[in-house]
Scaffold this motif. Structure first.
Motif, PDB file in Angstrom:
ATOM      1  N   SER A 273       6.157  40.244  -3.870  1.00  0.00           N
ATOM      2  CA  SER A 273       7.111  39.369  -4.544  1.00  0.00           C
ATOM      3  C   SER A 273       8.004  38.678  -3.513  1.00  0.00           C
ATOM      4  O   SER A 273       7.999  39.024  -2.323  1.00  0.00           O
ATOM      5  N   LYS A 274       8.786  37.710  -3.965  1.00  0.00           N
ATOM      6  CA  LYS A 274       9.630  36.945  -3.051  1.00  0.00           C
ATOM      7  C   LYS A 274      10.652  37.843  -2.360  1.00  0.00           C
ATOM      8  O   LYS A 274      10.871  37.752  -1.149  1.00  0.00           O
ATOM      9  N   ASN A 275      11.289  38.734  -3.122  1.00  0.00           N
ATOM     10  CA  ASN A 275      12.311  39.608  -2.544  1.00  0.00           C
ATOM     11  C   ASN A 275      11.697  40.602  -1.559  1.00  0.00           C
ATOM     12  O   ASN A 275      12.231  40.844  -0.474  1.00  0.00           O
ATOM     13  N   ASN A 277       8.887  40.227   0.086  1.00  0.00           N
ATOM     14  CA  ASN A 277       8.410  39.499   1.252  1.00  0.00           C
ATOM     15  C   ASN A 277       9.560  39.198   2.209  1.00  0.00           C
ATOM     16  O   ASN A 277       9.407  39.248   3.435  1.00  0.00           O
ATOM     17  N   ALA A 278      10.736  38.873   1.656  1.00  0.00           N
ATOM     18  CA  ALA A 278      11.891  38.616   2.508  1.00  0.00           C
ATOM     19  C   ALA A 278      12.310  39.871   3.271  1.00  0.00           C
ATOM     20  O   ALA A 278      12.689  39.808   4.453  1.00  0.00           O
ATOM     21  N   ASP A 281       9.791  40.380   6.113  1.00  0.00           N
ATOM     22  CA  ASP A 281      10.043  39.426   7.190  1.00  0.00           C
ATOM     23  C   ASP A 281      11.276  39.830   7.995  1.00  0.00           C
ATOM     24  O   ASP A 281      11.300  39.729   9.236  1.00  0.00           O
TER      25      ASP A 281
END
Length: 286
Positions: A273-275, A277-278, A281
């Protein structure tokens, strides 16, 4: 007679009269499964096998190894019922290809005899190659083994082991399926196509969502093909669908060979998900 004599020697909890009762009941179930498989191209052999799990497991009881007896009875029932539906599907294919029914039957007998030798050899190969075969964190965790073992425990201990409201939901969906099928039969063919099939809706819940996605994509391809050329779509659609299904099975065979050889993939792809993945990273950049 051979099964009733040999099966109890392999699984001592499975008595000879359990096997005899299965062979008395199985022909009726085999007929039902062969008939349904001919109509839908979907074999419900595992569902009929569950009847053996619950009945034989409850009959044997927990004190007499009912869990193992139910699982062994399930396998005996499945062998009988699946062989009947497979033979009828072979006859159907033979009829479409103008093959000899006698040749089809002889081939089925030969294949069944080969399976009695090849299947144990394949299992023994996996058992020797992977010493942790079947464990939850192993390379081959065998998740269905845990599912069917819990079913056998359920048959021995009764419905008290089920989660709360489980039986209530089963009753509701069973009645709903009967009502929806009745509505489809009552409104006629023109209106029935707008009412969903309960069996079709139940399949993804049984074997996973990937099946629904595959069928959706395939149905969309067939729909577009029929709009372009209906005659060719009706003539070659089943052949194309069979090729796609076989292609998926061919890769499964290759994957099994690579796993047995101990091959490891050079890279791993994962979708987050976006969260998440952040966070990944940020961790890599730290």
């Amino acid at each position: 007679m051979i099964s009733a004599i040999t099966a109890p020697h392999i699984f001592h909890q499975l008595k000879w009269y359990y096997v005899a009762v299965i062979y008395i009941i199985a022909p009726v179930l085999a007929f039902c499964n062969a008939y349904g498989c001919g109509l839908t191209d979907w074999s419900l052999v595992s569902t009929y096998g569950k009847l053996a799990i619950f009945t034989i497991g409850a009959w044997a009881g927990a004190a007499n190894g009912g869990v193992l007896a139910g699982l062994a009875a399930w396998r005996v029932m499945m062998n009988i019922v699946s062989t009947a539906s497979d033979l009828m599907q072979d006859f159907k294919t033979g009829y479409m290809t103008l093959a000899s029914p006698r040749s089809m039957f002889v081939s089925q007998v030969i294949e069944t005899a080969m399976g009695c030798v090849i299947s144990p050899c394949v299992f023994w190969l996996f058992y020797k190659a992977f010493h942790d075969l079947g464990l939850p964190n192993s390379e081959y965790p065998a998740p269905f083994a845990l599912v069917y073992r819990n079913m056998s425990i359920l048959g021995v201990e009764g419905f008290s082991a089920l989660p709360k409201h489980c039986l209530t939901l089963c009753y509701i969906f069973f009645v709903a399926a009967v009502v929806i099928n009745g509505m489809r039969d009552a409104v006629g063919k023109k209106r029935a196509r707008f009412i969903p099939l309960p069996m079709a809706m139940a399949i993804p819940f049984y074997i996973g969502g990937y099946f629904a996605i595959d069928m959706c994509v395939g149905s969309l391809m067939l729909y577009i093909w029929r709009k372009i050329n209906k005659a060719k779509a009706d003539a070659f659609g089943p052949a194309v669908a069979s090729g796609v299904i076989c292609g998926d099975g061919i890769w499964t065979l290759r994957s099994s060979i690579l796993s047995l050889a101990g091959a490891k993939p050079p890279l791993c792809m994962k979708f987050l998900s976006k969260n998440q993945n952040a966070k990944v990273d940020g961790f890599l950049n730290s």
